[in-house]
Design a protein around this motif. Structure first.
Motif, PDB file in Angstrom:
ATOM      1  N   GLY A 365      12.042 -22.672  13.581  1.00  0.00           N
ATOM      2  CA  GLY A 365      10.941 -23.141  12.754  1.00  0.00           C
ATOM      3  C   GLY A 365      11.188 -24.526  12.211  1.00  0.00           C
ATOM      4  N   GLU A 415       5.167 -13.933  12.739  1.00  0.00           N
ATOM      5  CA  GLU A 415       5.681 -15.179  12.176  1.00  0.00           C
ATOM      6  C   GLU A 415       6.721 -15.834  13.090  1.00  0.00           C
ATOM      7  N   THR A 416       7.174 -15.108  14.099  1.00  0.00           N
ATOM      8  CA  THR A 416       8.246 -15.635  14.934  1.00  0.00           C
ATOM      9  C   THR A 416       7.805 -15.968  16.353  1.00  0.00           C
ATOM     10  N   LEU A 419       7.435 -19.674  18.489  1.00  0.00           N
ATOM     11  CA  LEU A 419       8.236 -20.331  17.460  1.00  0.00           C
ATOM     12  C   LEU A 419       9.019 -21.489  18.082  1.00  0.00           C
TER      13      LEU A 419
END
Length: 641
Positions: A365, A415-416, A419
């Protein structure tokens, strides 16, 4: 009246009520047996050493023993209350013939002590004899062969005596409070007290019914969205909303539906509906309490048993997800060659592969907020040699093999993936995209670094771009796969000498055996807790229905006198038992399905089959109590004339 004659009255009374007490006594005895077995495992160090070795599961037994005490206490107090109501007229008669209230209390105290001590004594004796059988079952589950000598744990016996003395004392206090707070007139009416089926405000009833359904739905929603953020608070919300919603469902929603059904028939229910729906409507409040308890306990038991069996059932797949290769050597070609030679001498067929990976630092990230971590870049083409169905990444993409899911993990897959990952070497950097994450490992989990699988072409570009040095950044792994499963144990023994860290389990066979032992112990514990839950829930319903059968005996007599056959009456009674047993079982199954689905997110394999098997076995045993209840009703109806 002397103490001797009072004792004789107790004995006569117990002989008279032996048919009422036999299942209650059996349940107490089984509770004592199971608790004594758990106490034996807690206190006998030789048994622990023979079965579990260095695996520390003392806390598991302590938690299980605590749950046993809680459920046995609930069962004993509830059953004691049912029997008090059923015998309230008898207790009133004792006072009418001249016994003082204190004498009646003493009579009941003696009776409870005799029952409790009898169940405790038989339970400890039978538990001592059966503990060896239980341990043999446990050893079979965890895959250990050996002989366990017969031993009697005095510490376990004393612990069982202490616990059941307290529980018997609680039932005595409960009964004394009931007698002290009940008038003589209430004692004679106690076995006939029912709720009048009055209909309250329809709008309020509908609102409360919908609230119950909404609370259950809220619990289901929270169970499907659990994460590491405020996990304890989420669990409390799930339990509170589900239990309260279940109570409102039984207290309001189902009662309201019954009322609407009766109203649609203009009160003309017919024989079968009169014998099934009407008694339940007359006992809405009492049924709501007991059926809520039964439903919650059934859901707990089903969830616990399903998850335990699922873990045990999926040990091999779970272990393979953690340890894709049977054996692995890192940067030790001499040891790998020596191990290969030993396998060849032992005649063990194997397949050898070499994997050349890259280990370096990288940030997931945003570099400003993320922290650098060790990454292990693996060539997809080399890994595909082990598994033809291995997922191949695109030319400029990576796949993150995260390993097993963590219940307390703060980040979700959303969220990953995708990425951006920035690789770093000195003042040079290189960005790649992780397009998806997989909840297993690409190589054995003991290898240091987060595992990212990329194509060999991309890996070569990274090496050239970051000027990686072979000795410092390149990791060579030599792997072995044993072709015959029967040779894995022998190969593991040969590999043991190469294990430098005794706390690790770097080969597949050792890891799988250790997992089998752990999950075998868990399913053993869950099975015993499930058994005591079954005994408690089934017995509570059976006792309750026995009481209702005696209360309704006069109605059956009138129906027989009017010309209705035993078969016609039993048709309505069977329908009633379907409502009483099937409704809490069905709702409990639904509760457990959502709970199991939540746990399934932490398990890599499909648990539908093992969970279904566990639920079916539980339902069959549970419905045996319904068959016993129908048999008791049949006898009551047959004796009505």
């Amino acid at each position: 009246m002397t103490t001797l004659t009072l004792f004789e009255l107790v004995i006569r009374n117990m002989r008279k009520n032996i048919k009422q007490y036999h299942l209650y006594f059996f349940a107490l005895m089984m509770s004592a047996i199971l608790y004594f077995v758990f106490a034996t495992l807690q206190n006998d160090k030789s048994i622990l050493a023979a079965t579990f070795g260095d695996v520390q599961f003392a806390s598991l037994f302590q938690a299980s023993a605590f749950l046993l005490v809680v459920i046995v206490a609930i069962f004993m107090l509830y059953a004691n209350l049912i029997f008090f109501k059923r015998r309230s007229r008898e207790i009133g008669l004792y006072q009418l013939i001249g016994l003082t209230r204190n004498k009646v209390m003493l009579l009941l105290i003696i009776e409870n002590i005799i029952l409790g001590l009898g169940a405790l004594g038989i339970g400890i004796g039978a538990g001592a004899l059966m503990s060896r059988l239980f341990l043999l079952v446990l050893m079979k589950l965890i895959g250990i062969e050996g002989v366990i000598p017969f031993t009697f744990s005095g510490a376990a016996a004393m612990q069982t005596v202490y616990v059941f003395t307290v529980l018997i004392g609680l039932t005595i206090v409960q009964m004394l409070l009931q007698i002290h707070g009940t008038t003589l007139l209430e004692l004679f009416k106690g076995d006939r007290q029912i709720d009048k089926p009055k209909q309250s405000n329809q709008a309020l009833s509908a609102l409360m019914g919908l609230l119950g359904i909404a609370l259950i739905a809220t619990g289901y929603w929270f169970s499907s969205t659990m994460s590491g953020n405020h996990l304890l608070r989420q669990i409390v919300i799930i339990l509170a909303s589900t239990i309260l919603g279940t109570y409102l469902l039984f207290r309001v929603t189902i009662g309201w539906l019954f009322y609407r059904f009766r109203r649609s028939r203009n009160g003309q229910l017919g024989l079968k509906n009169s014998l099934s729906l009407a008694p339940m409507m007359h006992r809405l409040k009492e049924n709501a309490n007991s059926l809520t308890l039964i439903t919650v306990l059934s859901a707990m038991t089903l969830t616990m048993s399903s998850v335990a069996y699922s873990l045990y059932y999926s040990v091999d797949r779970e272990s393979r997800a953690m340890m894709p290769y049977d054996f692995m050597f890192q940067g030790s070609e001499q040891e790998a060659t020596s191990f290969r030679t030993e396998l060849e001498k032992a005649g063990i067929a194997f397949h050898q592969e070499s994997i050349e990976a890259v280990r370096l630092k990288g940030t997931f990230g945003n570099k400003k907020t993320g922290e650098p971590s060790t990454l292990l870049l693996l060539p997809a083409e080399q890994l595909q040699e082990r598994d033809a169905e291995f997922i191949m990444p695109q030319l400029d993409e990576a796949i993150w093999y995260k390993g097993q899911k963590n219940a307390l993990e703060m980040k979700t897959d959303g969220e990953t993936s995708p990425l951006t990952i920035e690789l770093e070497k000195g003042n040079r950097s290189f960005e790649i995209q992780a397009v998806r994450s997989i909840d297993r490992y690409a190589v054995n989990f003991i290898v240091s670094g987060r595992q990212l699988v990329v194509s060999e072409a991309l890996l070569q570009r990274i090496r050239e771009k970051l000027f990686l040095e072979a000795e410092e950044d390149i990791v060579t792994m030599i792997t072995y796969q044993i072709k015959m499963k029967s040779d894995q144990a022998a190969a593991s023994n040969l590999y043991a000498k190469y294990v430098k860290n005794e706390k690790s389990t770097p080969d597949f066979y050792t890891y799988a055996e250790e997992s089998m032992r752990k999950f075998g112990l868990i399913i053993f514990t869950a099975a015993f807790l499930g058994l005591i839950f079954l005994i408690a829930t089934g017995s509570i319903l059976y006792f309750k229905q026995m009481t209702e059968a005696e209360q309704e005996k006069s109605s059956y007599k009138i129906l027989r006198q009017l010309g209705f056959s035993e078969r016609e009456i039993m048709g309505g009674i069977v329908r009633k038992q379907l409502y009483v047993f099937a409704i809490p079982l069905g709702i409990g199954v639904i509760h457990s399905i959502f709970a199991v689905k939540t746990v399934a997110t932490l398990i890599l394999t499909d648990i539908i089959f093992p969970a279904t098997v566990a639920m079916c076995i539980y339902a069959l045993i549970y419905l045996l109590f319904a068959a016993l209840t129908v048999g008791y009703y049949r006898k009551v109806v047959a004796d009505a004339l």
